[in-house]
Design an enzyme around this catalytic site. Structure first.
Site, PDB file in Angstrom:
ATOM      1  N   GLU A  76       0.881  -1.181   0.000  1.00  0.00           N
ATOM      2  CA  GLU A  76       0.000   0.000   0.000  1.00  0.00           C
ATOM      3  C   GLU A  76       0.906   1.214   0.000  1.00  0.00           C
ATOM      4  O   GLU A  76       1.596   1.485   0.978  1.00  0.00           O
ATOM      5  CB  GLU A  76      -0.905  -0.020   1.229  1.00  0.00           C
ATOM      6  CG  GLU A  76      -1.901  -1.161   1.159  1.00  0.00           C
ATOM      7  CD  GLU A  76      -2.761  -1.298   2.402  1.00  0.00           C
ATOM      8  OE1 GLU A  76      -2.486  -0.634   3.406  1.00  0.00           O
ATOM      9  OE2 GLU A  76      -3.698  -2.100   2.360  1.00  0.00           O
ATOM     10  N   CYS A 111      -1.950   9.341   2.468  1.00  0.00           N
ATOM     11  CA  CYS A 111      -1.752   8.785   1.126  1.00  0.00           C
ATOM     12  C   CYS A 111      -2.985   9.012   0.248  1.00  0.00           C
ATOM     13  O   CYS A 111      -2.875   9.082  -0.969  1.00  0.00           O
ATOM     14  CB  CYS A 111      -1.430   7.301   1.223  1.00  0.00           C
ATOM     15  SG  CYS A 111      -2.631   6.395   2.198  1.00  0.00           S
TER      16      CYS A 111
HETATM   17  P1  NAD Z   1       8.760   4.829   4.172  1.00  0.00           P
HETATM   18  O1  NAD Z   1       8.569   4.046   2.960  1.00  0.00           O
HETATM   19  O2  NAD Z   1      10.020   5.556   4.336  1.00  0.00           O
HETATM   20  O3  NAD Z   1       8.626   3.909   5.465  1.00  0.00           O
HETATM   21  C1  NAD Z   1       7.493   3.090   5.714  1.00  0.00           C
HETATM   22  C2  NAD Z   1       7.901   1.967   6.603  1.00  0.00           C
HETATM   23  O4  NAD Z   1       8.725   1.080   5.871  1.00  0.00           O
HETATM   24  C3  NAD Z   1       8.714   2.365   7.828  1.00  0.00           C
HETATM   25  O5  NAD Z   1       8.391   1.500   8.884  1.00  0.00           O
HETATM   26  C4  NAD Z   1      10.136   2.109   7.360  1.00  0.00           C
HETATM   27  O6  NAD Z   1      11.039   1.893   8.418  1.00  0.00           O
HETATM   28  C5  NAD Z   1       9.958   0.872   6.515  1.00  0.00           C
HETATM   29  N1  NAD Z   1      10.936   0.658   5.460  1.00  0.00           N
HETATM   30  C6  NAD Z   1      11.489   1.583   4.636  1.00  0.00           C
HETATM   31  N2  NAD Z   1      12.314   0.974   3.749  1.00  0.00           N
HETATM   32  C7  NAD Z   1      12.249  -0.352   3.997  1.00  0.00           C
HETATM   33  C8  NAD Z   1      12.866  -1.497   3.425  1.00  0.00           C
HETATM   34  N3  NAD Z   1      13.716  -1.395   2.399  1.00  0.00           N
HETATM   35  N4  NAD Z   1      12.555  -2.711   3.922  1.00  0.00           N
HETATM   36  C9  NAD Z   1      11.679  -2.834   4.950  1.00  0.00           C
HETATM   37  N5  NAD Z   1      11.099  -1.789   5.559  1.00  0.00           N
HETATM   38  C10 NAD Z   1      11.372  -0.550   5.092  1.00  0.00           C
HETATM   39  O7  NAD Z   1       7.502   5.766   4.238  1.00  0.00           O
HETATM   40  P2  NAD Z   1       7.100   6.799   5.347  1.00  0.00           P
HETATM   41  O8  NAD Z   1       7.840   8.056   5.063  1.00  0.00           O
HETATM   42  O9  NAD Z   1       7.252   6.226   6.694  1.00  0.00           O
HETATM   43  O10 NAD Z   1       5.520   6.961   5.049  1.00  0.00           O
HETATM   44  C11 NAD Z   1       5.006   7.843   4.156  1.00  0.00           C
HETATM   45  C12 NAD Z   1       4.592   7.130   2.870  1.00  0.00           C
HETATM   46  O11 NAD Z   1       3.644   6.102   3.123  1.00  0.00           O
HETATM   47  C13 NAD Z   1       3.908   8.052   1.888  1.00  0.00           C
HETATM   48  O12 NAD Z   1       4.455   7.902   0.613  1.00  0.00           O
HETATM   49  C14 NAD Z   1       2.453   7.597   1.881  1.00  0.00           C
HETATM   50  O13 NAD Z   1       1.736   7.863   0.726  1.00  0.00           O
HETATM   51  C15 NAD Z   1       2.574   6.157   2.181  1.00  0.00           C
HETATM   52  N6  NAD Z   1       1.343   5.658   2.786  1.00  0.00           N
HETATM   53  C16 NAD Z   1       0.558   4.831   2.044  1.00  0.00           C
HETATM   54  C17 NAD Z   1      -0.615   4.336   2.572  1.00  0.00           C
HETATM   55  C18 NAD Z   1      -1.498   3.418   1.754  1.00  0.00           C
HETATM   56  O14 NAD Z   1      -2.274   2.690   2.341  1.00  0.00           O
HETATM   57  N7  NAD Z   1      -1.404   3.396   0.459  1.00  0.00           N
HETATM   58  C19 NAD Z   1      -0.978   4.670   3.868  1.00  0.00           C
HETATM   59  C20 NAD Z   1      -0.153   5.523   4.600  1.00  0.00           C
HETATM   60  C21 NAD Z   1       1.026   5.996   4.031  1.00  0.00           C
END
Ligand code: NAD
Length: 462
Positions: free
Chosen positions: A249, A283
């Site tokens: 997501e 998001c």
């Molecule tokens: P991010 O991708 O930096 O981090 C999200 C999570 O993933 C964190 O827990 C992070 O530690 C982990 N992570 C990052 N890289 C990883 C990897 N290589 N392997 C495993 N885990 C990893 O995002 P963020 O800055 O925390 O969140 C914001 C983003 O999330 C925005 O782009 C937003 O649109 C998206 N978002 C999407 C939804 C949806 O349901 N589509 C909901 C909420 C947020």
């Protein structure tokens, strides 16, 4: 200042395997408000071991009704800790207290209720007619699952993933973001209180390296990831290589289409709380606003007035609409997009920088760009802050073309007095969830997820 010295692993509060810590910094004051252990690889190993044992333990063997009762109890216990959870999420990531009790706590509780209801009625076993006799089809727990959680709506995303896992009987290892580890401590206490069988849930706050270790772990069968599209591609690639199931997501750049009969006095007050939801860190936010060329100036003026009237400041003050961004790097990223918008020729119609008179905290003024072309960076990339763009279109076909001219496809909406015309537009926009005269972000009992770079797979619903 809160200090924690244990991690919640398999239903026990245990000492972490290293002395690594996470400092939680208030986005409103820039002060350190908490220090908690940062989970490391050794902690992931322990959590996987506990989850593997739990698969053979009592929980997966419960009847669907018994599992539903447990999920409903979880929802009630969340409601009972509502104030504590909302205040904690406001403190750790700046969610405005005018929205956090509903968006950060009540909504997750409703999601768990939705899962509880579905668990009671879902057909986990059914006999289907087969060519050589009846066939028994069983839906079984997928195995050990991992839930990777972003910082923007931490408990809500936990509810989407953990609700499904508990419905099916799969143990889950949650990995919250390092920005928001604190609400997970309350969740751990709640899971103790409802006496969820040991091993079913672990909560391991950590950064991306440990997240990746969890994704790669041979003991993890399924990964549910929510976060940025960049990280989602990485997680999806790992899962592809290792042939693990995964649900992604990801981000969005959703378009709100104002048809030429739109009643702006009705539409704009409904659109604002969505577009600026959670300080613009959602998001599903409608961040591209498509206006008919014939009414473009009128739409820009009305939106400009609405954007300028948004109150910005201390997120603990319930009269404030927009609080700070989660981190300094996020504030700088958003200001960078505002500069880029100007440099590419868009016109700032409201806001456009840091709010005057606030000298600490990671605040950005709610900002509206006019004169935006859909090829501009601010129309294509997810900004994840309180920045909107108004784009002109010629006719509904052109509006649909612009809405679809995006790498993303998560949400969207259309605003019109003619619901049939709205449904026609809705059918043609390639996006996950669509609202007609509402922002239709998601419904707790129906599928949620994205097209294109907004993700793979669906959360919620049967
Ligand atoms: P991010 O991708 O930096 O981090 C999200 C999570 O993933 C964190 O827990 C992070 O530690 C982990 N992570 C990052 N890289 C990883 C990897 N290589 N392997 C495993 N885990 C990893 O995002 P963020 O800055 O925390 O969140 C914001 C983003 O999330 C925005 O782009 C937003 O649109 C998206 N978002 C999407 C939804 C949806 O349901 N589509 C909901 C909420 C947020």
């Amino acid at each position: 200042m809160q200090t924690k010295d244990t991690l919640y692993i398999g239903g026990e509060w245990v000492a972490p395997s290293t002395s690594n810590t996470i400092e939680v910094i208030s986005p409103a004051t820039e002060e350190v408000i908490a220090r908690v252990p940062e989970a490391a690889e050794g902690d992931v190993d322990k959590a996987v071991e506990a989850a593997t044992s739990a698969l053979a333990g009592p929980y997966p063997a419960l009847t669907p009704d018994e599992r539903a009762d447990m999920i409903a109890k979880l929802s009630q216990a969340i409601q009972a800790r509502s104030a504590d959870l909302a205040d904690t999420i406001t403190a750790e990531m700046g969610s405005p207290s005018s929205w956090a009790p509903m968006g950060q706590v009540f909504a997750p509780s409703m999601v768990f209720d939705g899962w509880a209801d579905l668990t009671r009625t879902f057909s986990f076993e059914e006999i289907r007619p087969g060519a050589m006799g009846p066939v028994l089809v069983r839906k079984e727990p997928v195995g050990v699952s991992a839930g990777i959680i972003p910082w923007n709506v931490p408990l809500f995303i936990v509810a989407l993933k953990l609700g499904a896992a508990l419905a099916a009987g799969s143990p889950m290892i949650l990995k919250p973001s390092p920005e928001t580890p604190l609400d997970g401590y309350i969740l751990g206490e709640i899971l103790d209180e409802i006496e969820l069988p040991k091993g079913m849930v672990s909560i391991l706050p950590a950064g991306r390296e440990v997240g990746e270790y969890l994704v790669r772990h041979p003991g993890v069968d399924k990964v549910g990831f929510t976060g940025s599209t960049a990280a989602g591609r990485k997680v999806g690639a790992i899962c592809g290589e290792l042939l693990k199931r995964c649900t992604l997501e990801l981000g969005g750049k959703s378009a709100a289409i104002m048809l030429d009969d739109v009643d702006l006095d009705a539409a704009i007050p409904m659109l604002m709380p969505n577009s600026f939801m959670n300080n613009g860190q959602a998001c599903v936010a409608q961040t591209r606003i498509l206006a008919p060329s014939s009414r473009y100036d009128e739409v820009v003026d009305a939106l400009g007035a609405a954007v300028s009237s948004q109150t910005v400041g201390d997120p603990t003050d319930p009269s404030i609409a927009i609080g700070p961004l989660v981190a300094e790097r996020q504030r700088d990223r958003v200001l960078g997009y505002i500069e880029k918008g100007r440099a590419e020729g868009a016109k700032v119609a409201a806001g456009g920088g840091r709010p005057a008179g606030i000298d600490r905290g990671w605040f950005v003024e709610p900002t509206l760009f006019a004169g935006v072309d859909n090829g501009m960076t601010i129309a294509q990339e997810e900004i994840f802050g309180p920045v909107l763009a108004v784009l002109p279109y010629d006719d509904p076909d052109d509006a649909v073309r612009i809405a679809n001219d995006s790498d993303y496809g998560l949400s969207g909406s259309v605003w019109t007095s003619d619901v049939e015309a709205g449904i026609d537009v809705a059918r043609r926009v390639r996006t996950g969830t669509y609202g007609i005269n509402q922002f239709g972000t998601l419904d707790m009992r129906h599928p949620f997820g994205g097209f294109k770079a907004s993700g793979v797979g669906r959360g919620l619903g049967p």
